[in-house]
Write a protein that holds these residues in place. Structure first.
Motif, PDB file in Angstrom:
ATOM      1  N   ALA A   1      60.995 -26.564  35.317  1.00 27.51           N
ATOM      2  CA  ALA A   1      60.296 -27.385  34.325  1.00 27.51           C
ATOM      3  C   ALA A   1      59.845 -28.705  34.933  1.00 27.51           C
ATOM      4  CB  ALA A   1      61.208 -27.629  33.120  1.00 27.51           C
ATOM      5  N   ARG A   2      60.709 -29.312  35.734  1.00 24.90           N
ATOM      6  CA  ARG A   2      60.371 -30.579  36.412  1.00 24.90           C
ATOM      7  C   ARG A   2      59.181 -30.371  37.351  1.00 24.90           C
ATOM      8  NH1 ARG A   2      65.393 -31.902  36.590  1.00 24.90           N
ATOM      9  NH2 ARG A   2      65.824 -30.738  38.473  1.00 24.90           N
ATOM     10  N   ALA A   3      59.175 -29.252  38.076  1.00 31.27           N
ATOM     11  CA  ALA A   3      58.075 -28.954  38.995  1.00 31.27           C
ATOM     12  C   ALA A   3      56.758 -28.765  38.249  1.00 31.27           C
ATOM     13  CB  ALA A   3      58.403 -27.708  39.808  1.00 31.27           C
ATOM     14  N   ALA A   4      56.828 -28.342  37.000  1.00 29.29           N
ATOM     15  CA  ALA A   4      55.630 -28.145  36.187  1.00 29.29           C
ATOM     16  C   ALA A   4      55.207 -29.426  35.484  1.00 29.29           C
ATOM     17  CB  ALA A   4      55.874 -27.035  35.164  1.00 29.29           C
ATOM     18  N   GLY A   5      55.966 -30.514  35.693  1.00 30.69           N
ATOM     19  CA  GLY A   5      55.575 -31.800  35.129  1.00 30.69           C
ATOM     20  C   GLY A   5      56.311 -32.215  33.875  1.00 30.69           C
ATOM     21  N   ALA A   6      57.298 -31.452  33.459  1.00 32.80           N
ATOM     22  CA  ALA A   6      58.044 -31.797  32.250  1.00 32.80           C
ATOM     23  C   ALA A   6      59.135 -32.817  32.560  1.00 32.80           C
ATOM     24  CB  ALA A   6      58.679 -30.549  31.644  1.00 32.80           C
ATOM     25  N   ILE A   7      59.520 -33.568  31.547  1.00 33.47           N
ATOM     26  CA  ILE A   7      60.695 -34.424  31.621  1.00 33.47           C
ATOM     27  C   ILE A   7      61.876 -33.531  31.276  1.00 33.47           C
ATOM     28  CG2 ILE A   7      61.906 -36.367  30.558  1.00 33.47           C
ATOM     29  CD1 ILE A   7      59.094 -37.507  29.901  1.00 33.47           C
ATOM     30  N   THR A   8      62.938 -33.602  32.052  1.00 35.84           N
ATOM     31  CA  THR A   8      64.073 -32.714  31.815  1.00 35.84           C
ATOM     32  C   THR A   8      65.319 -33.493  31.451  1.00 35.84           C
ATOM     33  OG1 THR A   8      64.644 -32.695  34.154  1.00 35.84           O
ATOM     34  CG2 THR A   8      63.185 -30.952  33.382  1.00 35.84           C
ATOM     35  N   ILE A   9      66.128 -32.893  30.591  1.00 34.65           N
ATOM     36  CA  ILE A   9      67.408 -33.461  30.183  1.00 34.65           C
ATOM     37  C   ILE A   9      68.456 -32.363  30.299  1.00 34.65           C
ATOM     38  CG2 ILE A   9      68.747 -34.506  28.316  1.00 34.65           C
ATOM     39  CD1 ILE A   9      66.092 -35.508  27.128  1.00 34.65           C
ATOM     40  N   ASN A  10      69.476 -32.616  31.098  1.00 37.79           N
ATOM     41  CA  ASN A  10      70.597 -31.686  31.211  1.00 37.79           C
ATOM     42  C   ASN A  10      71.641 -32.126  30.184  1.00 37.79           C
ATOM     43  OD1 ASN A  10      72.992 -30.358  31.867  1.00 37.79           O
ATOM     44  ND2 ASN A  10      72.455 -30.265  34.029  1.00 37.79           N
ATOM     45  N   PHE A  11      71.845 -31.319  29.145  1.00 39.56           N
ATOM     46  CA  PHE A  11      72.724 -31.742  28.061  1.00 39.56           C
ATOM     47  C   PHE A  11      74.197 -31.772  28.451  1.00 39.56           C
ATOM     48  CE2 PHE A  11      71.953 -27.186  27.124  1.00 39.56           C
ATOM     49  CZ  PHE A  11      73.256 -26.701  27.081  1.00 39.56           C
ATOM     50  N   GLU A  12      74.536 -31.220  29.595  1.00 37.48           N
ATOM     51  CA  GLU A  12      75.917 -31.329  30.057  1.00 37.48           C
ATOM     52  C   GLU A  12      76.174 -32.657  30.772  1.00 37.48           C
ATOM     53  OE1 GLU A  12      76.784 -27.830  32.357  1.00 37.48           O
ATOM     54  OE2 GLU A  12      77.506 -26.805  30.576  1.00 37.48           O
ATOM     55  N   ASP A  13      75.101 -33.272  31.275  1.00 39.53           N
ATOM     56  CA  ASP A  13      75.231 -34.505  32.044  1.00 39.53           C
ATOM     57  C   ASP A  13      74.790 -35.757  31.298  1.00 39.53           C
ATOM     58  OD1 ASP A  13      76.057 -32.928  34.162  1.00 39.53           O
ATOM     59  OD2 ASP A  13      74.043 -32.831  35.053  1.00 39.53           O
ATOM     60  N   GLU A  14      73.996 -35.597  30.251  1.00 38.56           N
ATOM     61  CA  GLU A  14      73.426 -36.746  29.557  1.00 38.56           C
ATOM     62  C   GLU A  14      73.598 -36.616  28.051  1.00 38.56           C
ATOM     63  OE1 GLU A  14      69.539 -38.238  30.978  1.00 38.56           O
ATOM     64  OE2 GLU A  14      69.421 -36.270  31.941  1.00 38.56           O
ATOM     65  N   ASN A  15      73.577 -37.756  27.379  1.00 35.28           N
ATOM     66  CA  ASN A  15      73.553 -37.797  25.928  1.00 35.28           C
ATOM     67  C   ASN A  15      72.097 -37.575  25.510  1.00 35.28           C
ATOM     68  OD1 ASN A  15      73.130 -38.827  23.252  1.00 35.28           O
ATOM     69  ND2 ASN A  15      75.131 -39.817  23.399  1.00 35.28           N
ATOM     70  N   VAL A  16      71.812 -36.424  24.919  1.00 30.96           N
ATOM     71  CA  VAL A  16      70.445 -36.038  24.608  1.00 30.96           C
ATOM     72  C   VAL A  16      69.787 -37.022  23.645  1.00 30.96           C
ATOM     73  CG1 VAL A  16      68.980 -34.252  23.585  1.00 30.96           C
ATOM     74  CG2 VAL A  16      70.886 -33.602  25.072  1.00 30.96           C
ATOM     75  N   VAL A  17      70.487 -37.398  22.589  1.00 31.84           N
ATOM     76  CA  VAL A  17      69.910 -38.305  21.589  1.00 31.84           C
ATOM     77  C   VAL A  17      69.572 -39.650  22.223  1.00 31.84           C
ATOM     78  CG1 VAL A  17      70.343 -39.531  19.430  1.00 31.84           C
ATOM     79  CG2 VAL A  17      71.051 -37.143  19.672  1.00 31.84           C
ATOM     80  N   LYS A  18      70.498 -40.170  23.021  1.00 35.74           N
ATOM     81  CA  LYS A  18      70.263 -41.455  23.678  1.00 35.74           C
ATOM     82  C   LYS A  18      69.058 -41.371  24.609  1.00 35.74           C
ATOM     83  CE  LYS A  18      72.459 -44.898  26.606  1.00 35.74           C
ATOM     84  NZ  LYS A  18      73.644 -45.232  27.387  1.00 35.74           N
ATOM     85  N   ARG A  19      68.972 -40.307  25.400  1.00 38.78           N
ATOM     86  CA  ARG A  19      67.848 -40.162  26.340  1.00 38.78           C
ATOM     87  C   ARG A  19      66.525 -40.005  25.612  1.00 38.78           C
ATOM     88  NH1 ARG A  19      66.621 -37.610  31.355  1.00 38.78           N
ATOM     89  NH2 ARG A  19      64.597 -38.488  31.855  1.00 38.78           N
ATOM     90  N   LEU A  20      66.512 -39.219  24.526  1.00 36.19           N
ATOM     91  CA  LEU A  20      65.273 -39.066  23.760  1.00 36.19           C
ATOM     92  C   LEU A  20      64.832 -40.382  23.148  1.00 36.19           C
ATOM     93  CD1 LEU A  20      65.861 -35.630  22.003  1.00 36.19           C
ATOM     94  CD2 LEU A  20      64.211 -36.134  23.824  1.00 36.19           C
ATOM     95  N   ASN A  21      65.785 -41.161  22.666  1.00 39.46           N
ATOM     96  CA  ASN A  21      65.453 -42.472  22.116  1.00 39.46           C
ATOM     97  C   ASN A  21      64.876 -43.382  23.188  1.00 39.46           C
ATOM     98  OD1 ASN A  21      66.101 -42.034  19.419  1.00 39.46           O
ATOM     99  ND2 ASN A  21      68.242 -42.548  19.748  1.00 39.46           N
ATOM    100  N   GLU A  22      65.381 -43.298  24.407  1.00 38.43           N
ATOM    101  CA  GLU A  22      64.848 -44.100  25.515  1.00 38.43           C
ATOM    102  C   GLU A  22      63.414 -43.688  25.860  1.00 38.43           C
ATOM    103  OE1 GLU A  22      67.654 -43.398  28.626  1.00 38.43           O
ATOM    104  OE2 GLU A  22      69.136 -44.780  27.802  1.00 38.43           O
ATOM    105  N   LEU A  23      63.119 -42.409  25.706  1.00 37.61           N
ATOM    106  CA  LEU A  23      61.802 -41.899  26.064  1.00 37.61           C
ATOM    107  C   LEU A  23      60.737 -42.167  25.007  1.00 37.61           C
ATOM    108  CD1 LEU A  23      62.876 -38.439  27.514  1.00 37.61           C
ATOM    109  CD2 LEU A  23      61.969 -40.382  28.812  1.00 37.61           C
ATOM    110  N   THR A  24      61.172 -42.404  23.793  1.00 38.32           N
ATOM    111  CA  THR A  24      60.189 -42.564  22.698  1.00 38.32           C
ATOM    112  C   THR A  24      60.124 -43.970  22.201  1.00 38.32           C
ATOM    113  OG1 THR A  24      61.829 -41.886  21.049  1.00 38.32           O
ATOM    114  CG2 THR A  24      60.389 -40.179  21.943  1.00 38.32           C
TER     115      THR A  24
END
Length: 60
Positions: free
Chosen positions: A37-60
């Motif tokens: 996904a990263r190679a195709a240009g997407a932003i990626t979030i590994n839910f085992e390593d990061e807080n998904v809600v926090k990261r999404l809030n940072e991105l938006t």
């Protein structure tokens, strides 16, 4: 790599999933899928390593 209802398929071009969507965010835990996904240009979030809600809030 995206899974939904137990199905898996490749996302080679995130724009093909939702034309015109930007940015495309892929949330997963499988390293190979995240790398693809990263190679195709997407932003990626590994839910085992990061807080998904926090990261999404940072991105938006």
């Amino acid at each position: 790599m995206r899974r939904e209802a137990g199905l898996r398929w490749s996302v080679r071009d995130p724009q093909r999933v939702v034309p015109g969507a930007e940015p495309v965010v892929i949330i997963d835990r499988v390293p190979q899928g995240l790398a693809m996904a990263r190679a195709a240009g997407a932003i990626t979030i590994n839910f085992e390593d990061e807080n998904v809600v926090k990261r999404l809030n940072e991105l938006t």
